[in-house]
Write an enzyme that holds these catalytic residues in place. Sequence first.
Site, PDB file in Angstrom:
ATOM      1  NE  ARG A  41      -4.059  -2.004   0.147  1.00 23.06           N
ATOM      2  CZ  ARG A  41      -5.214  -1.634   0.541  1.00 23.06           C
ATOM      3  NH1 ARG A  41      -5.793  -0.571   1.194  1.00 23.06           N
ATOM      4  NH2 ARG A  41      -5.946  -2.446   0.705  1.00 23.06           N
ATOM      5  NE  ARG A  45      -5.971   3.725   1.864  1.00 22.87           N
ATOM      6  CZ  ARG A  45      -6.283   2.588   2.573  1.00 22.87           C
ATOM      7  NH1 ARG A  45      -7.558   2.593   3.194  1.00 22.87           N
ATOM      8  NH2 ARG A  45      -5.484   1.644   2.724  1.00 22.87           N
ATOM      9  NE  ARG A  54      -9.016   7.810  -6.782  1.00 21.15           N
ATOM     10  CZ  ARG A  54      -9.437   7.080  -5.759  1.00 21.15           C
ATOM     11  NH1 ARG A  54      -8.669   6.375  -4.928  1.00 21.15           N
ATOM     12  NH2 ARG A  54     -10.830   7.216  -5.349  1.00 21.15           N
ATOM     13  CG  ASP A  90      -8.634  -3.075  -4.570  1.00 21.03           C
ATOM     14  OD1 ASP A  90      -8.208  -2.512  -3.787  1.00 21.03           O
ATOM     15  OD2 ASP A  90      -9.584  -3.851  -4.595  1.00 21.03           O
ATOM     16  CE1 TYR A 165     -13.152  -6.773   1.249  1.00 18.88           C
ATOM     17  CE2 TYR A 165     -11.496  -8.208   0.415  1.00 18.88           C
ATOM     18  CZ  TYR A 165     -11.626  -7.179   1.192  1.00 18.88           C
ATOM     19  OH  TYR A 165     -11.138  -6.681   1.819  1.00 18.88           O
TER      20      TYR A 165
HETATM   21  O1  1CP Z   1       0.265   0.529  -2.880  1.00 15.27           O
HETATM   22  C1  1CP Z   1      -0.351  -0.441  -3.310  1.00 15.27           C
HETATM   23  O2  1CP Z   1      -0.301  -1.461  -2.591  1.00 15.27           O
HETATM   24  C2  1CP Z   1      -1.476  -0.003  -4.236  1.00 15.27           C
HETATM   25  C3  1CP Z   1      -2.215  -0.968  -4.727  1.00 15.27           C
HETATM   26  C4  1CP Z   1      -3.426  -1.763  -4.076  1.00 15.27           C
HETATM   27  C5  1CP Z   1      -3.240  -2.982  -3.591  1.00 15.27           C
HETATM   28  C6  1CP Z   1      -2.159  -3.930  -3.860  1.00 15.27           C
HETATM   29  C7  1CP Z   1      -4.780  -1.375  -3.661  1.00 15.27           C
HETATM   30  C8  1CP Z   1      -5.218   0.068  -3.870  1.00 15.27           C
HETATM   31  N1  1CP Z   1      -5.371  -2.292  -3.076  1.00 15.27           N
HETATM   32  C9  1CP Z   1      -4.414  -3.342  -3.007  1.00 15.27           C
HETATM   33  C10 1CP Z   1      -4.826  -4.648  -2.462  1.00 15.27           C
HETATM   34  C11 1CP Z   1      -6.014  -4.714  -1.967  1.00 15.27           C
HETATM   35  N2  1CP Z   1      -7.309  -4.482  -1.834  1.00 15.27           N
HETATM   36  C12 1CP Z   1      -5.987  -6.042  -0.621  1.00 15.27           C
HETATM   37  C13 1CP Z   1      -4.889  -6.694  -0.269  1.00 15.27           C
HETATM   38  C14 1CP Z   1      -3.653  -6.065   0.438  1.00 15.27           C
HETATM   39  C15 1CP Z   1      -4.107  -5.725   1.913  1.00 15.27           C
HETATM   40  O3  1CP Z   1      -4.328  -6.641   2.705  1.00 15.27           O
HETATM   41  O4  1CP Z   1      -4.234  -4.432   2.377  1.00 15.27           O
HETATM   42  C16 1CP Z   1      -7.281  -6.229   0.036  1.00 15.27           C
HETATM   43  C17 1CP Z   1      -7.743  -6.938   1.063  1.00 15.27           C
HETATM   44  C18 1CP Z   1      -8.208  -5.064  -0.891  1.00 15.27           C
HETATM   45  C19 1CP Z   1      -9.540  -4.730  -0.707  1.00 15.27           C
HETATM   46  C20 1CP Z   1      -9.684  -3.289  -0.440  1.00 15.27           C
HETATM   47  N3  1CP Z   1      -9.692  -2.164  -1.342  1.00 15.27           N
HETATM   48  C21 1CP Z   1      -9.716  -2.709   0.841  1.00 15.27           C
HETATM   49  C22 1CP Z   1      -9.820  -3.130   2.193  1.00 15.27           C
HETATM   50  C23 1CP Z   1     -11.142  -3.247   2.572  1.00 15.27           C
HETATM   51  C24 1CP Z   1     -11.305  -4.192   3.873  1.00 15.27           C
HETATM   52  O5  1CP Z   1     -11.735  -5.522   4.038  1.00 15.27           O
HETATM   53  O6  1CP Z   1     -10.613  -3.880   5.027  1.00 15.27           O
HETATM   54  C25 1CP Z   1      -9.920  -1.329   0.636  1.00 15.27           C
HETATM   55  C26 1CP Z   1     -10.007   0.068   1.632  1.00 15.27           C
HETATM   56  C27 1CP Z   1      -9.682  -1.371  -0.896  1.00 15.27           C
HETATM   57  C28 1CP Z   1      -9.801   0.138  -1.715  1.00 15.27           C
HETATM   58  C29 1CP Z   1      -8.454   0.575  -2.097  1.00 15.27           C
HETATM   59  N4  1CP Z   1      -7.480  -0.147  -2.764  1.00 15.27           N
HETATM   60  C30 1CP Z   1      -6.275   0.565  -3.071  1.00 15.27           C
HETATM   61  C31 1CP Z   1      -6.655   1.733  -2.576  1.00 15.27           C
HETATM   62  C32 1CP Z   1      -5.546   2.682  -2.500  1.00 15.27           C
HETATM   63  C33 1CP Z   1      -7.733   1.717  -1.804  1.00 15.27           C
HETATM   64  C34 1CP Z   1      -8.454   2.897  -1.142  1.00 15.27           C
HETATM   65  C35 1CP Z   1      -9.123   3.707  -2.275  1.00 15.27           C
HETATM   66  C36 1CP Z   1     -10.042   5.023  -1.763  1.00 15.27           C
HETATM   67  O7  1CP Z   1     -10.928   4.774  -0.990  1.00 15.27           O
HETATM   68  O8  1CP Z   1      -9.495   6.087  -2.366  1.00 15.27           O
END
Ligand code: 1CP
Length: 368
Positions: A41, A45, A54, A90, A165
């Site tokens: 990540r 953010r 964004r 994502d 999910y």
């Molecule tokens: O730097 C990076 O890692 C960028 C890319 C990235 C990756 C690898 C994003 C962007 N998401 C992910 C993977 C991801 N997405 C995972 C596996 C990693 C982890 O465990 O953290 C998971 C579980 C998700 C699902 C997801 N997408 C969540 C988690 C929700 C939960 O169940 O708690 C969230 C908040 C997102 C949205 C998301 N994905 C990525 C970003 C930058 C965001 C936030 C977007 C926003 O609201 O602006």
Amino acid sequence: MSGVTNASPLDDVSTTGPRESLLVQAARRNPGARPPVWFMRQAGRSLPEYRSLRQGIPMLESCRRPDLVTEITLQPVRRHGVDAAIFFSDIVVPLAAVGIDLDIVPGVGPVVAQPIRERADLDRLIPLDADAVPYVTEAVQMLVAELGETPLIGFAGAPFTLASYLVEGGPSKNHERTKALMYGDEELWHDLCRRLAQISGAFLRTQAAAGASAVQLFDSWVGALPRADYERYVAPHSRQALGAVADLEVPRIHFGVGTGELLPAMAAVGAEVVGVDFRVSLAEASRRIGPDHAVQGNLDPAALFAPWEAIEARVRTIVAEGRRTPGHVFNLGHGVLPDTDPGMLTRVVDLIHELSHEPQIELSDQGI
Ligand code: 1CP
């Protein structure tokens, strides 16, 4: 075009390409003078430049725009000087690409309009083909050209985490509906996960085929299972997903949270590197996994909120432990938290980069 490293892809002779990078070498258990460092990540953010880019653009839409994906992926490489880029996307992007009606809701995460809970629902999960995600191929190609010798990591969600999910309909703490389906209708569970493994594997393959130098399979929530259940319900499908890139010679990283009891089983499904969260020390994790795998991790992301002296001590301990493993990729134990001071991430990178110039400190000197 302004590359982020001095090396231009045009004079990318084979001695300095991403395949010879510290990341790929550590993954192959040929450790260099210091571990490579990147952060899960890292793109996103915690960076003000990300938030301004964004503005007004929904998350899923930004994942479908190669120009934005490229810029967001490069931001942490420029700012922190990390040793690898992680593709901005994502885990639910490939599910949306096969037609699942879902959204990524700000502050919540992925939300699925009609959860998958019955056999008839499987018809909505059609196989993924690279043609369904042309914006991924395009963005990876643009990034590889920009990154020069810095490796790009592609990724996908593992079948269990994707299933959670889809079955729950959104983020879940206890995964109760997922477990109800898994334990209550084993045949349906395996049919669901076979489809998800194809989608996950094809998403990894699309990125590797377009030029990513390594891939990471995120099974973020699989730590909710005991080992026997992991082996019975999950391992065959994660093996299938990772197997989809087995012939492409990209190192595979396999990561989950709270997976201390699962580490050997996660190593066994076909990964060169096992991601370790912050609950198990790297030394203990490597002992559990054995000599045939490198490890990745494992600074607690919440520790980045402590004073620098405390962070520095922890980073040094992790690097010292990593030197006793067959190969170590420095990372956090989970993703960067949104309120993290980006300056702390830069300091961690700088410290690790400086460590290659310091004499190696033996663990015994630190009482570990
Ligand atoms: O730097 C990076 O890692 C960028 C890319 C990235 C990756 C690898 C994003 C962007 N998401 C992910 C993977 C991801 N997405 C995972 C596996 C990693 C982890 O465990 O953290 C998971 C579980 C998700 C699902 C997801 N997408 C969540 C988690 C929700 C939960 O169940 O708690 C969230 C908040 C997102 C949205 C998301 N994905 C990525 C970003 C930058 C965001 C936030 C977007 C926003 O609201 O602006």
